[in-house]
Design a protein around this motif. Sequence first.
Motif, PDB file in Angstrom:
ATOM      1  N   ARG A 191      -8.056  -4.590  -1.474  1.00  0.00           N
ATOM      2  CA  ARG A 191      -8.187  -3.467  -2.111  1.00  0.00           C
ATOM      3  C   ARG A 191      -7.318  -2.393  -2.562  1.00  0.00           C
ATOM      4  O   ARG A 191      -6.854  -1.842  -3.495  1.00  0.00           O
ATOM      5  N   HIS A 192      -6.399  -2.189  -1.360  1.00  0.00           N
ATOM      6  CA  HIS A 192      -5.334  -1.150  -1.408  1.00  0.00           C
ATOM      7  C   HIS A 192      -4.102  -1.599  -1.403  1.00  0.00           C
ATOM      8  O   HIS A 192      -3.143  -0.702  -1.384  1.00  0.00           O
ATOM      9  N   GLU A 236      -3.615   4.189   4.840  1.00  0.00           N
ATOM     10  CA  GLU A 236      -3.737   2.581   4.898  1.00  0.00           C
ATOM     11  C   GLU A 236      -2.791   1.894   6.100  1.00  0.00           C
ATOM     12  O   GLU A 236      -3.511   1.037   6.766  1.00  0.00           O
ATOM     13  N   ARG A 254      -9.670  -4.324   3.469  1.00  0.00           N
ATOM     14  CA  ARG A 254      -8.935  -3.194   2.614  1.00  0.00           C
ATOM     15  C   ARG A 254      -7.541  -3.638   2.171  1.00  0.00           C
ATOM     16  O   ARG A 254      -7.020  -3.011   1.133  1.00  0.00           O
ATOM     17  N   ALA A 307       0.905  -1.179  -0.004  1.00  0.00           N
ATOM     18  CA  ALA A 307       0.104   0.009   0.070  1.00  0.00           C
ATOM     19  C   ALA A 307       0.667   1.431  -0.082  1.00  0.00           C
ATOM     20  O   ALA A 307       1.894   1.507   0.911  1.00  0.00           O
ATOM     21  N   GLU A 308       0.640   2.261  -0.909  1.00  0.00           N
ATOM     22  CA  GLU A 308       1.313   3.507  -1.010  1.00  0.00           C
ATOM     23  C   GLU A 308       0.840   4.585  -0.130  1.00  0.00           C
ATOM     24  O   GLU A 308       1.468   5.429   0.291  1.00  0.00           O
ATOM     25  N   ASP A 309      -0.456   4.636   0.314  1.00  0.00           N
ATOM     26  CA  ASP A 309      -1.186   5.397   1.269  1.00  0.00           C
ATOM     27  C   ASP A 309      -0.881   5.372   2.503  1.00  0.00           C
ATOM     28  O   ASP A 309      -1.166   4.261   3.183  1.00  0.00           O
TER      29      ASP A 309
END
Length: 452
Positions: free
Chosen positions: A370-371, A335, A367, A330-332
């Motif tokens: 998805r992310h 998250e 999650r 995940a890059e965000d």
Amino acid sequence: FYIKQFLRLCHSKGYLKLDMDTGSWSWKEDEIRACPAQENVVDFLTENLNQFSEETISLLSFGACIGQGFSFEDLSVVCDLPEQEINRRLITAVGQEAVYPIGKGGKTGWQTMYQFAHDRFQQVFYTVLSEKERADVHYRLGKRYEECARAAGDLDERAFEIADHYAMGFGEAGNPDERRRIQEFLLDTAHRCGLVSAFDTAERYLNLLLSQPELKRPENRPFLTRIYMEYHTALCNLVKEEECDRIYGMLCNLVAEPTELVDNCCLQISSFCNRGRYEDAFEIGRALLGQLGVTFPGENIKLTLGREIASFYQEREALGAEDILNLKEAEDPVEAGISKLLCRLCGPTFFFNPDYSYWTVFTAVRRMFRHGYTPHALQMYSNLMMPLGELRRDYRTPYAACRSAMRLAEKHQYREVIYSIYCMFALHTGHWFEDVVNEIPYAKESLSLIHI
């Protein structure tokens, strides 16, 4: 030590004499009985400093600011005397047994390192200087040591020594830019203290920073927030519970972005759990999750879990035979914060409502689908045995999930979670489909968590 100093005092006053011709001692008993004595060694030495010359007292008071041991070079920097004069005075101090040499310079042959004969000597000579004079010496020593450490590339090794001098001499930094530079240094060193569990030292540095009035100005709010974050961390680890709760409440109003609060929220959750306040732990975690965009279903938890499980199976099947191995990190950062919070809430919620705990697992896992994965999302993936074993009697899916989580955690060296994944595999997961002998290495390895 005390007896030796008392006899030295009597000798200096002429109450105790050695006849060099006969080798016999003589003494004046009445004068010796009348000689002032103290139960406290420090008080005795303080009252009898006149046995030392003014120049010796002056020199050793600077040495006492440096420490129990001090170098000739450091002494020359802070006392502003020629080298020959310093050497002469030190020879006198050695003769009076206040200090003794512990090292010579290779080129000059002079003694270059000295140490006080007793820590009480250092304590007494330290008090000779006024508070402001001591602060000035400490500030100059901090500057000198920092410059030398940066030049030598060993700042990490000397950070605590430098910070101690800056903490005692901070008031001498009059320039606003210099004050902020030292404040940043003290904050960074307080964080280093936490890494080696020196939380009492961290608390001391942070209390000094929090006492500075300029940090209360609006423009300094971001820096003040960072100090309170580190302060909250120290308080949690020192188990100062009431102050810990108060500071966390302040942080909730100080932070600009909810992601900034995640680490402190996790610490506060642990603090509540250590006191058996599991529902309070859940409430603060749920509140922060809400700010991050994750809504807890509340009273509809049973219905929600049914839907979550059905969606989980569908989404996992869509991943194919490689399971999560083809997912990306995940890059965000949001998250990462969400998965860390959900992971921290998984345990305490189990104590008062296991369905809440199961919800944290499925929310984190879906999650991740998805992310992308985060370290704590992988840890939650390895936790699937709890909800799926209990609610669906499905042991195969959690076993495969734990194996996949383990592979990715090992690939990226996620040290903050890998040992927890090993522990889950050894205790709950592996034995359903492997010989228990295979789990023993993971159980042993999971004990490494104790030492991190």
